[in-house]
Scaffold this active site. Structure first.
Site, mmCIF file in Angstrom:
data_model
loop_
_atom_site.group_PDB
_atom_site.id
_atom_site.type_symbol
_atom_site.label_atom_id
_atom_site.label_comp_id
_atom_site.label_asym_id
_atom_site.label_seq_id
_atom_site.Cartn_x
_atom_site.Cartn_y
_atom_site.Cartn_z
ATOM 1 N N SER A 49 0.866 -1.188 0.000
ATOM 2 C CA SER A 49 0.000 0.000 0.000
ATOM 3 C C SER A 49 0.897 1.231 0.000
ATOM 4 O O SER A 49 2.110 1.127 0.243
ATOM 5 C CB SER A 49 -0.842 -0.021 1.275
ATOM 6 O OG SER A 49 -1.356 1.254 1.578
ATOM 7 N N TYR A 78 -2.588 -0.747 10.266
ATOM 8 C CA TYR A 78 -2.537 -1.024 8.821
ATOM 9 C C TYR A 78 -1.172 -0.620 8.272
ATOM 10 O O TYR A 78 -0.526 -1.361 7.531
ATOM 11 C CB TYR A 78 -3.663 -0.242 8.146
ATOM 12 C CG TYR A 78 -3.798 -0.450 6.660
ATOM 13 C CD1 TYR A 78 -4.531 -1.518 6.155
ATOM 14 C CD2 TYR A 78 -3.215 0.425 5.751
ATOM 15 C CE1 TYR A 78 -4.681 -1.706 4.796
ATOM 16 C CE2 TYR A 78 -3.350 0.247 4.391
ATOM 17 C CZ TYR A 78 -4.082 -0.820 3.900
ATOM 18 O OH TYR A 78 -4.219 -1.001 2.552
HETATM 19 P P1 NDP Z 1 -11.944 -5.242 0.095
HETATM 20 O O1 NDP Z 1 -12.487 -4.908 1.436
HETATM 21 O O2 NDP Z 1 -12.731 -4.971 -1.111
HETATM 22 O O3 NDP Z 1 -11.498 -6.767 0.049
HETATM 23 C C1 NDP Z 1 -10.838 -7.388 1.126
HETATM 24 C C2 NDP Z 1 -10.767 -8.861 0.843
HETATM 25 O O4 NDP Z 1 -10.055 -9.523 1.885
HETATM 26 C C3 NDP Z 1 -12.117 -9.508 0.716
HETATM 27 O O5 NDP Z 1 -12.048 -10.444 -0.317
HETATM 28 C C4 NDP Z 1 -12.291 -10.201 2.057
HETATM 29 O O6 NDP Z 1 -13.150 -11.309 1.883
HETATM 30 C C5 NDP Z 1 -10.850 -10.605 2.344
HETATM 31 N N1 NDP Z 1 -10.573 -10.796 3.767
HETATM 32 C C6 NDP Z 1 -10.553 -9.850 4.734
HETATM 33 N N2 NDP Z 1 -10.279 -10.393 5.921
HETATM 34 C C7 NDP Z 1 -10.132 -11.723 5.707
HETATM 35 C C8 NDP Z 1 -9.853 -12.839 6.531
HETATM 36 N N3 NDP Z 1 -9.671 -12.712 7.866
HETATM 37 N N4 NDP Z 1 -9.776 -14.055 5.969
HETATM 38 C C9 NDP Z 1 -9.980 -14.213 4.650
HETATM 39 N N5 NDP Z 1 -10.221 -13.205 3.804
HETATM 40 C C10 NDP Z 1 -10.308 -11.976 4.334
HETATM 41 O O7 NDP Z 1 -10.533 -4.468 0.052
HETATM 42 P P2 NDP Z 1 -9.568 -4.133 -1.157
HETATM 43 O O8 NDP Z 1 -9.872 -4.971 -2.309
HETATM 44 O O9 NDP Z 1 -9.529 -2.684 -1.284
HETATM 45 O O10 NDP Z 1 -8.179 -4.576 -0.532
HETATM 46 C C11 NDP Z 1 -7.419 -5.666 -1.026
HETATM 47 C C12 NDP Z 1 -5.974 -5.473 -0.632
HETATM 48 O O11 NDP Z 1 -5.472 -4.284 -1.238
HETATM 49 C C13 NDP Z 1 -5.781 -5.288 0.879
HETATM 50 O O12 NDP Z 1 -4.592 -5.916 1.282
HETATM 51 C C14 NDP Z 1 -5.648 -3.789 1.008
HETATM 52 O O13 NDP Z 1 -4.936 -3.443 2.156
HETATM 53 C C15 NDP Z 1 -4.898 -3.460 -0.258
HETATM 54 N N6 NDP Z 1 -4.992 -2.071 -0.674
HETATM 55 C C16 NDP Z 1 -6.182 -1.501 -1.053
HETATM 56 C C17 NDP Z 1 -6.212 -0.196 -1.486
HETATM 57 C C18 NDP Z 1 -7.445 0.476 -1.958
HETATM 58 O O14 NDP Z 1 -7.381 1.680 -2.282
HETATM 59 N N7 NDP Z 1 -8.569 -0.197 -2.046
HETATM 60 C C19 NDP Z 1 -4.990 0.619 -1.515
HETATM 61 C C20 NDP Z 1 -3.815 -0.074 -1.123
HETATM 62 C C21 NDP Z 1 -3.816 -1.365 -0.724
HETATM 63 P P3 NDP Z 1 -14.194 -11.769 3.011
HETATM 64 O O15 NDP Z 1 -14.769 -10.530 3.598
HETATM 65 O O16 NDP Z 1 -15.170 -12.633 2.303
HETATM 66 O O17 NDP Z 1 -13.368 -12.527 3.969
#
Ligand code: NDP
Length: 256
Positions: free
Chosen positions: A148, A161
């Protein structure tokens, strides 16, 4: 070798954690469109099934495992289930993540700290270790960790985070050093601001939302499918001599 062959993932098997969410879905579909069979790991079965439908439409073998990545004993069986269904895993994308909007270290509940660190950092360490065993024995593999902007910045709003994402970059480099002799490349992607469920709260903070737009030279937020190119590159033979680095995909947010 043609450029097409360089980026071709046909015959490869990829695991994308959080593959049912915003960026993970974009990455999973990108890898599938490059030909890889894809497994998504996420807690919510309905969300897993929705992505599976799209992966099937891309015409690749696919599967999903519903699991909570913070339950460490569940990781190895989930990985084994994927391999039983799709074959040996060639590509692991550690993407799943969450955030605790604590507003600062003194406000952060210990349980929230533990959960954020476990979801991002512990899961990346544990799953990479599981995946690397097979990759190293076959002398081929790609691990991609999602960082990130907060891998580079501290934060008064989301300190756990930022700590987890900073550590992921160092973990990426350490794994890259250790696994390079076994021909396994380990790299990170640092996304800027993308519209997903995780960043939805920012939309309700107009001042912050606006500041992000103004600071991003591209003048806009990213869309999940815009991460697919970096992911396919780092998953393909095009990146065989690239390891331990971070590809920043942020519309220029971090350059000023
Ligand atoms: P979302 O909230 O859209 O997606 C998060 C995903 O992680 C979901 O698929 C969720 O699935 C899964 N998840 C969360 N906790 C768990 C867990 N304990 N076990 C299994 N699966 C889990 O977030 P983003 O798509 O935005 O984020 C994806 C990645 O990108 C993250 O690492 C985030 O930090 C990173 N990121 C995002 C940015 C942005 O601007 N969006 C910027 C920089 C980095 P479910 O809820 O079904 O478990």
């Amino acid at each position: 070798m043609s450029n097409g062959e360089l980026f071709d993932l046909k015959g490869k098997v990829a695991v994308v954690t959080g593959g049912n969410g915003g960026l993970g879905r974009g990455i999973a579909l990108g890898l599938a469109r490059a030909g890889a069979a894809v497994a998504v790991l996420g807690r919510t079965e309905a969300k897993n099934n929705a992505v599976l439908q799209e992966l099937r439409e891309a015409g690749v073998p696919c599967t999903a495992v519903a699991l909570d990545l913070t339950r460490r004993d569940d990781l190895a069986p989930a990985f084994e289930a994927v391999e039983a269904k799709l074959g040996a895993v060639d590509i692991l994308v550690n993407n799943a993540g969450n955030v605790s909007l604590s507003g600062g270290i003194m406000n952060e509940a210990d349980a929230d700290w533990d959960n954020v660190i476990a979801t991002h950092l512990h899961a990346t360490f544990l799953l990479s270790k599981i995946a690397a065993r097979g990759m190293l024995s076959r002398r081929a593999g790609k691990i991609i960790n999602i960082g990130s902007m907060y891998s580079f910045f501290g934060s008064g709003l989301i300190p756990s985070y930022s700590a987890a994402k900073g550590a992921i970059i160092q973990l990426t480099k350490s794994m890259a050093i250790e696994f390079a002799p076994g021909n396994v490349q380990v790299n990170a992607i640092a996304p800027g601001w993308f519209e997903t469920e995780m960043t939805a709260p920012v939309k309700t903070m107009p001042a912050m939302h606006n500041e992000i737009m103004l600071r991003t030279p591209a003048g806009r937020w990213g869309q999940a499918e815009e991460l697919a190119g970096a992911a396919v590159f780092l998953a393909s033979r095009a990146s065989d001599f690239v390891t331990g680095t971070t590809v920043v995909v942020d519309g220029g947010y971090s350059i000023r």
